[in-house]
Motif scaffolding. Structure first.
Motif, mmCIF file in Angstrom:
data_model
loop_
_atom_site.group_PDB
_atom_site.id
_atom_site.type_symbol
_atom_site.label_atom_id
_atom_site.label_comp_id
_atom_site.label_asym_id
_atom_site.label_seq_id
_atom_site.Cartn_x
_atom_site.Cartn_y
_atom_site.Cartn_z
ATOM 1 N N UNK B 235 9.954 1.906 14.392
ATOM 2 C CA UNK B 235 9.495 1.686 13.018
ATOM 3 C C UNK B 235 9.909 2.932 12.253
ATOM 4 N N UNK B 236 11.088 2.876 11.687
ATOM 5 C CA UNK B 236 11.678 4.099 11.124
ATOM 6 C C UNK B 236 11.724 4.029 9.602
ATOM 7 N N UNK B 237 11.180 5.067 8.964
ATOM 8 C CA UNK B 237 11.175 5.153 7.499
ATOM 9 C C UNK B 237 10.406 4.028 6.832
ATOM 10 N N UNK B 238 9.330 3.622 7.447
ATOM 11 C CA UNK B 238 8.398 2.669 6.836
ATOM 12 C C UNK B 238 7.091 3.409 6.513
ATOM 13 N N UNK B 239 6.613 4.197 7.474
ATOM 14 C CA UNK B 239 5.332 4.902 7.283
ATOM 15 C C UNK B 239 5.363 5.865 6.097
ATOM 16 N N UNK B 240 6.533 6.356 5.724
ATOM 17 C CA UNK B 240 6.601 7.298 4.588
ATOM 18 C C UNK B 240 6.102 6.661 3.293
ATOM 19 N N UNK B 241 6.093 5.329 3.226
ATOM 20 C CA UNK B 241 5.635 4.674 1.995
ATOM 21 C C UNK B 241 4.131 4.427 1.983
ATOM 22 N N UNK B 242 3.445 4.754 3.074
ATOM 23 C CA UNK B 242 2.028 4.441 3.201
ATOM 24 C C UNK B 242 1.156 5.677 2.995
ATOM 25 N N UNK B 243 -0.074 5.453 2.510
ATOM 26 C CA UNK B 243 -1.060 6.538 2.477
ATOM 27 C C UNK B 243 -1.462 6.865 3.920
ATOM 28 N N UNK B 244 -2.111 8.021 4.094
ATOM 29 C CA UNK B 244 -2.564 8.421 5.427
ATOM 30 C C UNK B 244 -3.457 7.347 6.059
ATOM 31 N N UNK B 245 -4.323 6.756 5.241
ATOM 32 C CA UNK B 245 -5.254 5.738 5.727
ATOM 33 C C UNK B 245 -4.482 4.549 6.315
ATOM 34 N N UNK B 246 -3.484 4.091 5.586
ATOM 35 C CA UNK B 246 -2.700 2.950 6.046
ATOM 36 C C UNK B 246 -1.819 3.341 7.231
ATOM 37 N N UNK B 247 -1.296 4.568 7.205
ATOM 38 C CA UNK B 247 -0.522 5.062 8.351
ATOM 39 C C UNK B 247 -1.356 4.977 9.622
#
Lengths: 212, 299
Positions: B235-247
């Motif tokens: 899962x590459x370069x998807x988490x960067x768009x999420x807040x910490x909570x969603x991460x």
């Protein structure tokens, strides 16, 4: 250095971020400016430099090794802090959030660039409004011009390196053609200018009345 | 003492403007919150825990080119015009990728992870957020060259069904091939890259046998659940768009979807460091962000 001895804002202002856009010729420009800053320089500085997507960001490590101020690559969700120069990671756009933390994006290249100067400038202008200083240095394309215009529209102060003094004149020239900068400075005037602007917001006694 | 000639005057908006500035900013924030809530209630796509700077940039871009005055106007359009929503959905999902993006990552997979996967008789791999599929096919090529592909099942998921259609077609613009070939070589490719595609006009179509072990499916990391028993999740370069909570939610989802000792691969600038679940993983290749779930969950 005549142009910067008394800078002049009509009211006290604490700057919260300096955003620098730079491309070709950046290594020399940055190695002139960054090492001339004091260790505890109070305004966080963000450098968006066009670099190869496969770069290992040697420039950042080199600048850190020759400077008193800390130089590091942006990490996602990292908070902007004083005494630090942040550089954009290769192949990522950098944005800033309302809470003054960084966000990264891999969306399409803007002006053939990722990182793009426009992307950061526009995002920083939204967040910082008139407490932002935007700077365009040497470079070959026109990235950053739109962002610089946006910074000025939101009330920020904009500075362009004198094209005649720039290693590559394209980017500063394009910026000046797009929007009239508040200051056009030579390379060795930039660090002292930043220091002056930082003091300006802190020492109210130095304030100069309007309409000189 | 001060020489007037040394001054540069700057034309700066004054304080009444500051009031206007704050007023407008406040409205924009409310309007953006309401727009995301409308999208969620109407279409069940949840962007509320995405990075705001990113969402705002994409939404304002659509607002400008659609000649809209403000986000309230856009909200009305979203609610009453499904096709407009679908256009905005494309704006909000990032589908920029390339084959063998970050070649050094694929090289690390080849050298460090493949030898471990070879121990298994059957391998399940989940590529979450696969967009238009370039990186899924890159992995298929790598597994083929390592002799593992015939015993692998790849699940490639994305919430963007249009991107998934493109991924299924395996047709890409020919002008990228030069870059992809260079990436492939840097990634440790052992053949000629030209063996994997056929050129036609301004496109290439990838070798159809690369598709054999891939299932493309619609899955939303924000609202959907576990995808079970995976040996490796990318899962590459998807988490960067999420807040910490969603991460955190998504990393928990990955942890629960991995077999003990399964691998998790994130993007170059992503990390588990700030996650509540960091303790359940060990770092295998630090620089390439390859992690392994610890076999014992009481770690």
């Amino acid at each position: 250095m005549g142009t910067i001895t008394g800078a002049l804002l009509s009211k006290p202002r604490v700057f919260r971020c300096i955003a620098i856009g730079v491309s070709a010729g950046g290594m020399h420009a940055l190695s002139t400016i960054i090492p001339a800053l004091p260790k505890d320089f109070p305004i966080p500085i963000v450098v968006i430099q066009h670099i190869s997507p496969l770069s290992d960001n040697y420039t950042t490590r080199y600048l850190d090794s020759i400077s008193r101020i800390h130089v590091k690559e942006v990490d996602e969700k990292e908070r902007l802090r004083r005494g630090t120069v942040y550089t954009a990671p290769p192949n990522y756009h950098v944005l800033v959030e309302e809470d003054e933390t960084f966000s990264l994006s891999v969306e399409e290249r803007i002006n053939f660039a990722r990182p793009s100067v426009d992307v950061f400038f526009e995002s920083a202008a939204e967040v910082y409004g008139d407490s932002l200083i935007g700077v365009i240095l040497t470079g070959a394309n026109s990235d950053g011009s739109k962002g610089l215009k946006k910074i000025k529209e939101e009330g920020g102060v904009i500075v362009v390196q004198d094209p005649q003094n720039a290693e590559v004149e394209g980017m500063p020239k394009a910026a000046i053609e797009t929007v009239t900068p508040h200051f056009v400075l030579k390379l060795d005037e930039l660090a002292p200018f930043f220091v002056k602007m930082a003091k300006h917001g802190r020492k109210k006694t130095e304030l100069i009345p309007e309409n000189i | 003492m001060i020489n007037k000639k040394e001054f540069v005057s700057i034309d700066i908006p004054d304080f009444e403007d500051d009031f206007q500035f704050g007023w407008k900013k406040e409205n924009e924030k409310i309007e953006l919150d309401l727009l995301l809530e409308a999208i969620y209630q109407k279409y069940h796509y949840d962007f509320k825990d995405y990075s705001r700077a990113h969402i705002k940039r994409r939404v304002l871009y659509r607002m400008r080119i659609s000649n809209m005055e403000n986000l309230s106007q856009m909200q009305h359009q979203i609610l009453y015009d499904r096709s407009f929503f679908e256009t905005l959905l494309m704006d909000l999902s990032i589908n920029v990728t390339e084959m063998f993006r970050d070649p050094s990552f694929y090289l690390a997979i080849r050298k460090k992870i493949i030898p471990q996967l070879k121990k298994y008789s059957f391998i399940k791999l989940w590529h979450a957020g696969c967009a238009s599929g370039e990186e899924v096919y890159s992995m298929a090529i790598l597994l083929k060259e390592e002799g593992l592909y015939s015993r692998t099942q790849i699940y490639a998921t994305d919430f963007n069904t249009i991107a998934l259609q493109k991924a299924r077609s395996a047709i890409y613009p020919i002008d990228m091939i030069k870059d992809y070939t260079s990436n492939y070589q840097k990634a440790g490719g052992i053949n000629s890259f030209a063996e994997y595609y056929t050129a036609k006009y301004d496109s290439v179509i990838l070798d159809s046998t690369l598709k054999e072990r891939i299932v493309f499916a619609d899955h939303n990391l924000v609202t959907d659940g576990v995808f079970g028993e995976m040996n490796l999740i990318l899962c590459r370069n998807v988490l960067i768009y999420f807040t910490r909570k969603l991460q955190n939610r998504v990393i928990k989802l990955f942890m629960e979807s991995l077999t003990p000792s399964g691998f998790l691969c994130l993007g170059t600038k992503e990390t588990l460091q700030f996650s509540e679940y960091a303790q359940f993983f060990s770092s295998i290749v630090e620089k390439e962000k390859i992690f392994q779930r610890k076999p014992d969950d009481n770690a």
